[in-house]
Design a protein around this motif. Structure first.
Motif, mmCIF file in Angstrom:
data_model
loop_
_atom_site.group_PDB
_atom_site.id
_atom_site.type_symbol
_atom_site.label_atom_id
_atom_site.label_comp_id
_atom_site.label_asym_id
_atom_site.label_seq_id
_atom_site.Cartn_x
_atom_site.Cartn_y
_atom_site.Cartn_z
ATOM 1 N N PHE A 229 5.227 -4.260 -0.385
ATOM 2 C CA PHE A 229 6.530 -4.889 -0.675
ATOM 3 C C PHE A 229 6.492 -4.644 -2.120
ATOM 4 C CE2 PHE A 229 4.416 -7.247 2.866
ATOM 5 C CZ PHE A 229 5.204 -7.063 3.793
ATOM 6 N N ALA A 230 5.616 -4.361 -3.036
ATOM 7 C CA ALA A 230 6.358 -4.511 -4.330
ATOM 8 C C ALA A 230 7.013 -2.931 -4.647
ATOM 9 C CB ALA A 230 4.981 -4.055 -5.319
ATOM 10 N N LEU A 231 7.245 -2.305 -3.508
ATOM 11 C CA LEU A 231 7.797 -1.081 -3.774
ATOM 12 C C LEU A 231 9.650 -1.475 -3.748
ATOM 13 C CD1 LEU A 231 6.178 1.313 -1.334
ATOM 14 C CD2 LEU A 231 6.185 1.503 -3.701
ATOM 15 N N TYR A 232 9.862 -2.745 -3.321
ATOM 16 C CA TYR A 232 11.056 -2.993 -2.852
ATOM 17 C C TYR A 232 11.940 -4.007 -3.957
ATOM 18 C CZ TYR A 232 10.682 -0.714 1.643
ATOM 19 O OH TYR A 232 10.103 0.303 2.633
ATOM 20 N N GLY A 233 10.969 -4.457 -4.938
ATOM 21 C CA GLY A 233 11.486 -5.221 -6.042
ATOM 22 C C GLY A 233 11.741 -6.800 -5.124
ATOM 23 N N PRO A 234 12.882 -7.143 -5.727
ATOM 24 C CA PRO A 234 13.117 -8.769 -5.595
ATOM 25 C C PRO A 234 13.772 -8.790 -4.365
ATOM 26 C CG PRO A 234 14.630 -8.098 -7.332
ATOM 27 C CD PRO A 234 13.709 -6.909 -7.231
ATOM 28 N N ALA A 235 14.226 -7.814 -3.835
ATOM 29 C CA ALA A 235 15.058 -7.772 -2.396
ATOM 30 C C ALA A 235 14.101 -8.165 -1.356
ATOM 31 C CB ALA A 235 15.743 -6.495 -2.204
ATOM 32 N N VAL A 236 12.768 -7.946 -1.486
ATOM 33 C CA VAL A 236 11.898 -8.425 -0.417
ATOM 34 C C VAL A 236 10.879 -8.992 -0.910
ATOM 35 C CG1 VAL A 236 10.162 -7.498 1.499
ATOM 36 C CG2 VAL A 236 12.481 -6.216 0.958
ATOM 37 N N ARG A 237 10.478 -10.036 -0.176
ATOM 38 C CA ARG A 237 9.218 -11.080 -0.714
ATOM 39 C C ARG A 237 8.366 -11.250 0.586
ATOM 40 N NH1 ARG A 237 12.384 -16.219 -3.835
ATOM 41 N NH2 ARG A 237 13.612 -14.777 -5.088
ATOM 42 N N VAL A 273 2.601 -0.746 9.907
ATOM 43 C CA VAL A 273 3.153 -0.684 8.805
ATOM 44 C C VAL A 273 4.326 0.389 8.581
ATOM 45 C CG1 VAL A 273 2.839 -0.281 6.172
ATOM 46 C CG2 VAL A 273 1.204 -1.548 7.464
ATOM 47 N N ALA A 274 4.132 1.316 9.214
ATOM 48 C CA ALA A 274 5.150 2.331 9.196
ATOM 49 C C ALA A 274 6.490 1.894 9.997
ATOM 50 C CB ALA A 274 5.043 3.497 10.091
ATOM 51 N N ASP A 275 6.530 1.107 11.003
ATOM 52 C CA ASP A 275 7.646 0.379 11.711
ATOM 53 C C ASP A 275 8.210 -0.537 10.313
ATOM 54 O OD1 ASP A 275 7.127 1.869 13.933
ATOM 55 O OD2 ASP A 275 6.032 0.329 14.747
ATOM 56 N N LEU A 276 7.580 -1.279 9.977
ATOM 57 C CA LEU A 276 8.084 -2.110 8.826
ATOM 58 C C LEU A 276 8.841 -1.708 7.878
ATOM 59 C CD1 LEU A 276 8.244 -5.244 7.608
ATOM 60 C CD2 LEU A 276 6.123 -4.656 6.325
ATOM 61 N N THR A 277 8.324 -0.463 7.076
ATOM 62 C CA THR A 277 8.850 0.280 6.131
ATOM 63 C C THR A 277 9.916 0.992 6.711
ATOM 64 O OG1 THR A 277 7.422 1.859 6.148
ATOM 65 C CG2 THR A 277 6.819 0.330 4.760
ATOM 66 N N ALA A 278 10.156 1.473 7.777
ATOM 67 C CA ALA A 278 11.234 1.959 8.420
ATOM 68 C C ALA A 278 12.427 1.068 8.734
ATOM 69 C CB ALA A 278 10.812 2.635 9.875
ATOM 70 N N TYR A 279 12.159 -0.168 8.865
ATOM 71 C CA TYR A 279 12.915 -1.180 8.893
ATOM 72 C C TYR A 279 13.707 -1.738 7.609
ATOM 73 C CZ TYR A 279 15.307 -5.646 10.284
ATOM 74 O OH TYR A 279 16.404 -6.614 10.184
ATOM 75 N N LEU A 280 12.696 -1.577 6.731
ATOM 76 C CA LEU A 280 13.298 -2.001 5.472
ATOM 77 C C LEU A 280 14.165 -1.015 4.957
ATOM 78 C CD1 LEU A 280 9.901 -3.925 4.006
ATOM 79 C CD2 LEU A 280 12.002 -4.979 5.031
ATOM 80 N N ASP A 281 13.758 0.215 5.112
ATOM 81 C CA ASP A 281 14.357 1.332 4.498
ATOM 82 C C ASP A 281 15.651 1.397 4.935
ATOM 83 O OD1 ASP A 281 12.252 1.849 3.117
ATOM 84 O OD2 ASP A 281 11.561 3.667 3.934
ATOM 85 N N ARG A 282 15.980 1.097 6.317
ATOM 86 C CA ARG A 282 17.062 1.365 7.203
ATOM 87 C C ARG A 282 18.002 0.310 6.685
ATOM 88 N NH1 ARG A 282 18.535 -0.453 11.969
ATOM 89 N NH2 ARG A 282 16.879 -1.215 12.468
#
Length: 291
Positions: A229-237, A273-282
């Protein structure tokens, strides 16, 4: 209030004194001219309701309420968005009006904020209509059905109307209401259980709702790592959850990620984890750091 003269509706509403103790009506006004009878009623009502000897005079402004059932075909035209009564108007039956207006604003607000801050593409704003227009359509249908049942009943039921309306409305409020919506078919809802309002629960010394407060996405990791989650900065906690009570409240198994939107709705329920990051990236269009 007496019927208005001229064209327009002829139905009028009358204020009546309350019944006195024992079930008998308070003394009637004398049968004189209509204007004197109205003056007598106003004086009796003022004394009965306030306990004061007030003199009521003719109001400066009168209005006739007309029933409207309207909604727009689209919530967005370019940079213009409609919400609340500007998008949908219906009868007061059901008490949907304020809830639906506030929910429109809550749904649109965080999406506008993200786009203006560059956290998401303009396409995120299209999900406002996608999610809220079906809710307005359902609310208008339910409100109209309730109003029609109470205001235009069959003739044989009209004498019983005062006895039937209150139980009918009570039953309506006990069943599912359309102003507590869910968005399972939204493009922002991924996985089983997504699109519904996230439940609260104890988390440490506080509450889950305290974690959700703000304009960020919240990820609950049930037995999953949090380092990505550190990759997304303050937008994701992200928060690690090991409480069985919370897991049962969300209906998930260990090893599950649950994403909570800024408006308190569950956006995704995934296990990989791949599904989670795909959702966040989208959902987000951030300038991510190199992975």
């Amino acid at each position: 209030m007496p019927p208005r003269s001229g064209s327009g509706p002829t139905r009028s509403w009358h204020a009546r004194p309350a019944r006195a103790a024992g079930g008998s009506s308070s003394p009637r006004c004398p049968r004189t001219t209509p204007s004197l009878r109205r003056g007598c009623w106003k004086k009796k009502l003022a004394r009965e309701r306030t306990g004061l000897d007030l003199r009521l005079v003719d109001p400066n402004w009168l209005s006739v309420w007309r029933y409207h059932l309207r909604m727009v075909d689209t919530y967005r035209v370019g940079p213009v968005f409609l919400a609340g009564d500007a998008a949908h108007v219906h009868s007061p039956f059901g008490a949907f009006g304020m809830n639906t207006g506030v929910q429109d604003a809550d749904n649109l607000g965080w999406k506008l904020g993200w786009v203006l801050r560059g956290h998401a593409d303009d396409g995120l704003l299209d999900t406002y209509e996608q999610e809220r227009l079906p809710v307005a359509r359902a609310v208008l249908a339910e409100s109209d059905r309730t109003f029609s049942t109470a205001a235009r009943p069959p003739a044989f039921l009209r004498p019983l109307l005062p006895l039937l309306v209150r139980p009918y409305l009570t039953r309506l409020n006990k069943r599912g209401r359309y102003d507590h919506p869910s968005y399972p078919d939204s493009s922002l809802s991924v996985g089983p259980g997504a699109g519904v309002s996230a439940p609260d629960g104890r988390y440490g010394t506080g509450r889950l709702f305290d974690l959700y407060r703000g304009s960020h996405l919240t990820v609950l990791a049930f037995g999953q790592p949090l380092d990505q989650f550190a990759l997304y900065g303050p937008a994701v906690r992200g928060y690690s959850v090991d409480s069985a009570d919370i897991r049962r409240a969300y209906g998930v198994r260990p090893g599950t990620f649950v994403v909570i939107r800024p408006d308190g709705y569950i956006g995704a329920v995934v296990r990989e984890v791949a599904d989670l990051t795909a959702y966040l990236d989208r959902t987000l269009s951030l300038h991510l750091v190199d992975r």
